[in-house]
Design a protein around this motif. Structure first.
Motif, PDB file in Angstrom:
ATOM      1  N   GLU B  48      27.161  12.518  -8.692  1.00  0.00           N
ATOM      2  CA  GLU B  48      26.194  11.498  -8.282  1.00  0.00           C
ATOM      3  C   GLU B  48      26.667  10.153  -8.817  1.00  0.00           C
ATOM      4  O   GLU B  48      26.756   9.951 -10.013  1.00  0.00           O
ATOM      5  CB  GLU B  48      24.799  11.817  -8.822  1.00  0.00           C
ATOM      6  CG  GLU B  48      23.754  10.762  -8.466  1.00  0.00           C
ATOM      7  CD  GLU B  48      22.394  11.034  -9.090  1.00  0.00           C
ATOM      8  OE1 GLU B  48      21.412  10.414  -8.619  1.00  0.00           O
ATOM      9  OE2 GLU B  48      22.307  11.835 -10.041  1.00  0.00           O
ATOM     10  N   SER B  62      22.793   2.752  -8.032  1.00  0.00           N
ATOM     11  CA  SER B  62      22.186   3.776  -7.209  1.00  0.00           C
ATOM     12  C   SER B  62      20.775   3.335  -6.828  1.00  0.00           C
ATOM     13  O   SER B  62      19.995   2.900  -7.678  1.00  0.00           O
ATOM     14  CB  SER B  62      22.128   5.084  -8.001  1.00  0.00           C
ATOM     15  OG  SER B  62      21.209   5.983  -7.425  1.00  0.00           O
ATOM     16  N   THR B  63      20.471   3.485  -5.544  1.00  0.00           N
ATOM     17  CA  THR B  63      19.157   3.050  -5.062  1.00  0.00           C
ATOM     18  C   THR B  63      18.031   3.769  -5.793  1.00  0.00           C
ATOM     19  O   THR B  63      17.025   3.158  -6.181  1.00  0.00           O
ATOM     20  CB  THR B  63      19.060   3.302  -3.555  1.00  0.00           C
ATOM     21  OG1 THR B  63      20.127   2.615  -2.893  1.00  0.00           O
ATOM     22  CG2 THR B  63      17.732   2.833  -3.010  1.00  0.00           C
ATOM     23  N   SER B  64      18.204   5.068  -6.016  1.00  0.00           N
ATOM     24  CA  SER B  64      17.131   5.873  -6.613  1.00  0.00           C
ATOM     25  C   SER B  64      16.961   5.629  -8.114  1.00  0.00           C
ATOM     26  O   SER B  64      15.901   5.928  -8.673  1.00  0.00           O
ATOM     27  CB  SER B  64      17.381   7.352  -6.356  1.00  0.00           C
ATOM     28  OG  SER B  64      18.600   7.755  -6.938  1.00  0.00           O
TER      29      SER B  64
END
Lengths: 111, 120
Positions: B48, B62-64
């Motif tokens: 990730e 990371s967007t999340s």
């Protein structure tokens, strides 16, 4: 959920060829020739095997090759060897703000 | 010879802030064509991507996880630092730093990784 889609597993016998697919969209795989592939053995860091769709870094055997058609990139390993058993990940440049996306990984089993 | 090495705590408690350092050698963090990324891998799961930083201080997250991450660099020390706030057991993972190429986003050199466990 990963941005790029890979099969969870593939298998092949020694000497055979296998292909792992990596499907994205026109914003990543389909839009740029910036797909990379990584090999990861258990407990080890990933290793770059292919970059810019089909280029091999120095030291990577020519049994490893890459290609792309539309939104799907592929990694082909010919003349499978026991040492090729590993997890394989694709990644791609993306036009989104993150600049890079990974696939979910594929476990290669050499029978 | 290009090398990257991660350092930081092996154990953090829930809600604490994690600070990881990546020390690089063999290339400069002022190189316009290169940057450093952080990537993590929970046990038995996929890679990730978390964040990266380039020589011009361009950063991406990371967007999340964007609200919890901060990446910075100290070029004089050849170090890139990642902080992640409000750690949770689901953040237990091996954290890698890797060199990223600006134009094609390939990761050509990786650190050995450091396992961070989140537990009380």
């Amino acid at each position: 959920q990963s941005a790029l889609t890979q099969p969870a597993s593939v298998s092949g016998s020694p000497g055979q060829s296998i292909t792992i697919s990596c499907t994205g969209t026109s914003s990543d795989v389909g839009g740029y020739n910036y797909v990379s592939w990584y090999q990861q053995h258990p407990g080890k860091a990933p290793k770059l095997m292919i970059y810019e769709v089909s280029n091999r870094p120095s030291g990577v055997p020519d049994r490893f090759s890459g290609s792309k058609s539309g939104n799907t990139a592929s990694l082909t390993i010919s003349g499978l060897q026991a040492e090729d058993e590993a997890d394989y990940y694709c990644s791609s440049y993306t036009s989104s703000s993150t600049h890079v996306v990974f696939g979910g990984g594929t476990k290669l089993t050499v029978l | 010879q290009v090398t990257l090495k991660e350092s930081g705590p092996v154990l953090v408690k829930p809600t604490e802030t994690l600070t990881l350092t990546c020390t690089v050698s063999g290339f400069s963090l002022s190189n316009a064509r290169m940057g450093v990324s952080w990537i993590r891998q929970p046990p038995g799961k996929a890679l990730e991507w978390l964040a990266h930083i380039f020589s011009n201080d361009e950063k991406s997250y990371s967007t999340s996880l964007k609200s919890r991450l901060t990446i910075s660099k100290d070029t004089s020390k050849s170090q890139v630092v990642l902080t992640m706030t409000n750690m949770d057991p689901v953040d237990t993972a091996t954290y890698y730093c890797a060199r990223i190429h600006y134009y094609d986003s390939r990761f050509d050199y990786w650190g050995q990784g450091t396992l961070v466990t989140v537990s009380s």
